[in-house]
Design an enzyme around this catalytic site. Structure first.
Site, short mmCIF file in Angstrom:
data_model
loop_
_atom_site.label_atom_id
_atom_site.label_comp_id
_atom_site.label_asym_id
_atom_site.label_seq_id
_atom_site.Cartn_x
_atom_site.Cartn_y
_atom_site.Cartn_z
N GLY A 50 0.78 -1.24 0.00
CA GLY A 50 0.00 0.00 0.00
C GLY A 50 0.81 1.29 0.00
O GLY A 50 0.23 2.36 0.18
N TRP A 52 2.41 2.92 -2.51
CA TRP A 52 2.01 3.82 -3.61
C TRP A 52 0.62 4.38 -3.34
O TRP A 52 0.37 5.56 -3.59
CB TRP A 52 2.03 3.08 -4.97
CG TRP A 52 3.38 2.88 -5.56
CD1 TRP A 52 4.56 2.75 -4.90
CD2 TRP A 52 3.70 2.80 -6.96
NE1 TRP A 52 5.59 2.56 -5.79
CE2 TRP A 52 5.09 2.59 -7.06
CE3 TRP A 52 2.95 2.84 -8.14
CZ2 TRP A 52 5.75 2.45 -8.28
CZ3 TRP A 52 3.60 2.71 -9.38
CH2 TRP A 52 4.98 2.52 -9.44
N ASP A 70 -5.00 -5.81 -5.94
CA ASP A 70 -3.88 -6.72 -5.72
C ASP A 70 -4.43 -8.12 -5.47
O ASP A 70 -5.57 -8.29 -5.04
CB ASP A 70 -3.01 -6.29 -4.53
CG ASP A 70 -1.58 -6.82 -4.64
OD1 ASP A 70 -0.66 -6.02 -4.93
OD2 ASP A 70 -1.37 -8.05 -4.47
N ASP A 86 -7.23 -10.86 -9.25
CA ASP A 86 -6.13 -11.15 -10.17
C ASP A 86 -6.31 -10.28 -11.41
O ASP A 86 -7.29 -10.45 -12.15
CB ASP A 86 -6.16 -12.64 -10.53
CG ASP A 86 -5.02 -13.04 -11.45
OD1 ASP A 86 -4.30 -12.14 -11.95
OD2 ASP A 86 -4.86 -14.25 -11.67
N ASP A 110 2.67 -1.24 -10.45
CA ASP A 110 3.92 -1.71 -9.83
C ASP A 110 3.86 -3.22 -9.72
O ASP A 110 4.58 -3.82 -8.92
CB ASP A 110 4.05 -1.05 -8.44
CG ASP A 110 5.47 -1.13 -7.88
OD1 ASP A 110 6.42 -1.28 -8.67
OD2 ASP A 110 5.63 -1.03 -6.64
N LYS A 150 5.79 -0.64 -14.19
CA LYS A 150 7.07 -1.32 -13.96
C LYS A 150 7.20 -2.52 -14.87
O LYS A 150 6.21 -3.24 -15.10
CB LYS A 150 7.13 -1.78 -12.51
CG LYS A 150 8.36 -2.62 -12.20
CD LYS A 150 8.62 -2.71 -10.74
CE LYS A 150 7.77 -3.76 -10.05
NZ LYS A 150 8.04 -3.76 -8.61
#
Ligand code: SAM
Length: 205
Positions: A50, A52, A70, A86, A110, A150
């Site tokens: 958590g 970000w 997440d 997911d 991320d 990312k």
């Protein structure tokens, strides 16, 4: 373990109340590229634990909206709507899209696979998550919106960058200070979505 204990960003995160050292990667890029502003609507993909989400919630303020997802449970963050799911599941992406029907200003990812240590596999999975995040961003963003994601360096990153260049006015690579030098991760920033080119991909498997 020793590296984690002596890491200045880990110590700083404890001091500043951030849940992850990753918060400093976003803070650095967001400041340089002016990514976050009060009132913005933001998706945070791969949000646990958590860090970000904390940064984004603070920056967008009460007038903004933050939607996070997440695989793992995330302790609530004030101002953030958390979804456990997911992201590779089309149903999860459809649920996320439905949260911001008027479109988002920024999509952050991320997300990272569980590291197996087998470079080919880890890179491939990271690329697949990044590719899905780009498709989702094309669907979720308002015209002019941005995506920061990312991805582990690999032979596929150049192709991903080229795909992003078809969708966004500018594509840049970012490697913030807090991203450890030997880490294979880089961040791709696509700024200024050209909505007319957006594919309809978020519903596809
Ligand atoms: N940005 C976070 C922070 O600041 O606290 C750290 C994110 S961590 C590096 C990567 C996250 O991506 C993990 O929590 C992992 O569970 C999540 N992730 C990986 N694959 C995912 C998927 N398919 N769907 C949703 N989340 C995923």
């Amino acid at each position: 373990m020793q590296e984690h204990v002596t890491d200045p960003y880990v110590k700083q995160a404890q001091k500043d109340g951030y849940r992850s050292r990753a918060a400093y990667k976003l803070l650095e890029i967001a400041q340089k590229d002016r990514l976050l502003r009060p009132g913005a609507v933001v998706f945070d993909l791969g949000a646990a634990p958590g860090g970000w989400a904390q940064v984004v919630a603070k920056a967008v303020g009460a007038a903004g909206r933050v939607y996070a997802v997440d695989l793992l449970p995330v302790q609530p963050v004030r101002g953030v709507q958390m979804l456990r799911g997911d992201f590779t599941d089309p149903q999860t992406r459809a649920e996320l899209l439905a949260l911001a029907p008027a479109g988002a200003d920024l999509v952050l990812s991320d997300m990272a696979p569980n590291i197996s240590g087998i470079a080919d596999r880890d890179q491939r999975l990271s690329f697949e998550l990044a590719e899905l995040a780009v498709g989702f961003a094309a669907e979720a963003l308002r015209p002019g919106g941005s995506v920061l994601l990312k991805v582990f360096q690999s032979e596929w990153v150049e192709g991903l960058r080229a795909d992003m260049a078809e969708l966004f006015q500018r594509v840049s690579v970012r490697k913030p200070e807090a991203s450890r030098g030997r880490s294979a991760e880089v961040f791709l920033l696509g700024s200024g979505l050209n909505k007319t080119l957006a594919p309809s991909s978020a519903q596809s498997p």
